[in-house]
Design an enzyme around this catalytic site. Sequence first.
Site, mmCIF file in Angstrom:
data_model
loop_
_atom_site.group_PDB
_atom_site.id
_atom_site.type_symbol
_atom_site.label_atom_id
_atom_site.label_comp_id
_atom_site.label_asym_id
_atom_site.label_seq_id
_atom_site.Cartn_x
_atom_site.Cartn_y
_atom_site.Cartn_z
ATOM 1 N N HIS A 39 69.185 87.475 43.076
ATOM 2 C CA HIS A 39 68.295 88.267 42.293
ATOM 3 C C HIS A 39 69.266 89.066 41.233
ATOM 4 C CE1 HIS A 39 65.231 91.068 40.923
ATOM 5 N NE2 HIS A 39 64.449 89.931 41.437
ATOM 6 N N ASP B 41 60.512 84.696 46.467
ATOM 7 C CA ASP B 41 60.044 83.339 46.555
ATOM 8 C C ASP B 41 60.128 82.853 47.817
ATOM 9 O OD1 ASP B 41 58.961 83.242 43.904
ATOM 10 O OD2 ASP B 41 61.005 83.287 42.928
ATOM 11 N N HIS C 52 63.346 81.541 37.669
ATOM 12 C CA HIS C 52 62.392 82.638 37.614
ATOM 13 C C HIS C 52 61.044 82.251 38.783
ATOM 14 C CE1 HIS C 52 60.128 86.157 36.444
ATOM 15 N NE2 HIS C 52 59.812 86.134 35.156
HETATM 16 N N1 COA Z 1 72.639 80.064 45.525
HETATM 17 C C1 COA Z 1 73.914 79.824 45.425
HETATM 18 N N2 COA Z 1 74.588 80.823 44.614
HETATM 19 C C2 COA Z 1 74.096 81.883 44.036
HETATM 20 C C3 COA Z 1 72.594 81.900 44.144
HETATM 21 C C4 COA Z 1 72.219 81.227 44.738
HETATM 22 N N3 COA Z 1 70.567 81.079 44.638
HETATM 23 N N4 COA Z 1 72.562 83.174 43.312
HETATM 24 C C5 COA Z 1 73.573 83.570 43.019
HETATM 25 N N5 COA Z 1 74.676 82.790 43.495
HETATM 26 C C6 COA Z 1 76.034 83.211 43.293
HETATM 27 C C7 COA Z 1 76.381 82.783 41.697
HETATM 28 O O1 COA Z 1 76.433 81.531 41.426
HETATM 29 C C8 COA Z 1 77.287 83.538 41.298
HETATM 30 O O2 COA Z 1 78.784 82.993 41.983
HETATM 31 P P1 COA Z 1 80.006 83.207 41.042
HETATM 32 O O3 COA Z 1 80.353 84.402 41.066
HETATM 33 O O4 COA Z 1 80.964 82.353 42.166
HETATM 34 O O5 COA Z 1 79.875 82.672 39.901
HETATM 35 C C9 COA Z 1 77.192 84.917 42.312
HETATM 36 O O6 COA Z 1 76.488 84.414 43.519
HETATM 37 C C10 COA Z 1 76.585 85.992 41.715
HETATM 38 O O7 COA Z 1 75.634 85.511 40.937
HETATM 39 P P2 COA Z 1 74.890 86.735 39.994
HETATM 40 O O8 COA Z 1 75.485 86.998 38.830
HETATM 41 O O9 COA Z 1 74.491 87.952 40.803
HETATM 42 O O10 COA Z 1 73.322 86.052 39.435
HETATM 43 P P3 COA Z 1 72.526 86.228 38.138
HETATM 44 O O11 COA Z 1 71.989 87.567 38.514
HETATM 45 O O12 COA Z 1 72.776 85.855 36.890
HETATM 46 O O13 COA Z 1 71.370 85.383 38.656
HETATM 47 C C11 COA Z 1 69.290 84.216 39.845
HETATM 48 C C12 COA Z 1 70.148 85.677 39.386
HETATM 49 C C13 COA Z 1 68.054 84.807 40.518
HETATM 50 C C14 COA Z 1 69.114 83.769 38.473
HETATM 51 C C15 COA Z 1 70.163 83.501 40.876
HETATM 52 O O14 COA Z 1 70.350 84.281 41.855
HETATM 53 C C16 COA Z 1 69.477 82.121 41.144
HETATM 54 O O15 COA Z 1 69.550 81.341 40.383
HETATM 55 N N6 COA Z 1 68.678 81.993 42.347
HETATM 56 C C17 COA Z 1 67.847 80.774 42.529
HETATM 57 C C18 COA Z 1 66.655 80.877 41.796
HETATM 58 C C19 COA Z 1 65.766 82.007 42.382
HETATM 59 O O16 COA Z 1 65.447 81.985 43.656
HETATM 60 N N7 COA Z 1 65.243 82.568 41.470
HETATM 61 C C20 COA Z 1 64.212 83.587 41.682
HETATM 62 C C21 COA Z 1 64.795 84.882 41.301
HETATM 63 S S1 COA Z 1 63.521 86.055 41.932
#
Ligand code: COA
Length: 377
Positions: A263, A314, A224
């Site tokens: 996201h 971010d 987050h």
């Molecule tokens: N880096 C690498 N891979 C990523 C990723 C990232 N930052 N964000 C998503 N993915 C991948 C996931 O591992 C998933 O892969 P899979 O299908 O092989 O398992 C795929 O993309 C889909 O992910 P999704 O289900 O859309 O993610 P989520 O909605 O559960 O999670 C976040 C969203 C924000 C938690 C996630 O994107 C993340 O951890 N980002 C990094 C942290 C961050 O920047 N947070 C700030 C958010 S505003």
Amino acid sequence: MSEATPEIKKGLVGVYADVSTVSKVMPETNSLTYRGYAVQDLCENCSFEEVAYLLWNGELPNRDQLADFKAAEAAEREISPALHRVIKDFPHSAHPMDAIRTAVSFMGMEDPENADVSEAATRRKAIRLLAKIPTAIAAAHRASKGLDPVMPDPSQSFGENFFNLVFGKVPQPEVLKAFDVSLILYAEHTFNASTYTARLVTSTGADIHGAITAGIAALKGPLHGGANEAVMHMLKEIGGPDQAEEWLSTRFDHKALVMGFGHRVYKNGDSRVPTMTKYAEKMAEVVGDRRWMETSRVLATKMLKEKNIHPNLDFPAGPAYYLMGFDIPLFTPIFVASRITGWAAHVIEQAADNRLIRPLSHYTGPEQRPVPPMDQR
Ligand code: COA
């Protein structure tokens, strides 16, 4: 007998938990509105204080309303001697997010209207929180470096005061504008994890200081708000644009997360990123250091090409704050100083039409069984 498994929405993906009039995310058009106004429009035409007023009152302020709002906030900036003493005693190694979480909890105990959860009292407490949070963040930061706190200056804008509290001086107008834009972009974002946490606490009838303390705890996580700090640590680890492609390939090989990307709601790009990137670029020009923005550009291009994943807010906010001169552990506390506006708007909205938030869990543990005597365990 095992029961049929109900449909589980892990992470509450795609679940509408309530209605809200505060903001709207439209992932299909990459847009975000606060009370009906596009966030980009607010960034170019309004100050953070105007946006705070908008979030809490539903309409933009006229000149007099804005002057009154600013005066009310400026008058509440000082924190008590008792809180200053507590902050001085925080471990110097404490993360500033833990410091502000504890300081807000302490402010709740001191607040003369702590137990009054009426809307009028909650609004007054929200103003006090908005005003005092920067003072507490900066005092804790300075104490961790062995420095005395800087006293808040009621004649300064919210942004000027923030810089003054942290650095003891106010930067040039371009830096202030970029900071203000970041505060506007961070102010509100529907039912994200910390906002929903604040609403959940409010749904029990608890007070706003409790809700905001819990919101801060949720915001700290790297999935987050903590991501803005993680982004800058990542950029520094990479070192510069020439190393970015190879660094990212190694990350892909390890199937590791790349901070500042992805996201839950936006899958085709975060509506706030172009505006924040524009102002982060301006910071790079002001400081005369393009390394972090160049590195970011290489990462974003490769992430999109190879993973089809876009950056989130971010990603440009991290280097923007670094270029403004803030230490990395202050990035997420700055997010707190802004998001208190969105959190409070949701606390007020939740309380006005409340029902206790209490979902169900589907039990998958052992079947019911007798407690065995001690010598048979
Ligand atoms: N880096 C690498 N891979 C990523 C990723 C990232 N930052 N964000 C998503 N993915 C991948 C996931 O591992 C998933 O892969 P899979 O299908 O092989 O398992 C795929 O993309 C889909 O992910 P999704 O289900 O859309 O993610 P989520 O909605 O559960 O999670 C976040 C969203 C924000 C938690 C996630 O994107 C993340 O951890 N980002 C990094 C942290 C961050 O920047 N947070 C700030 C958010 S505003």
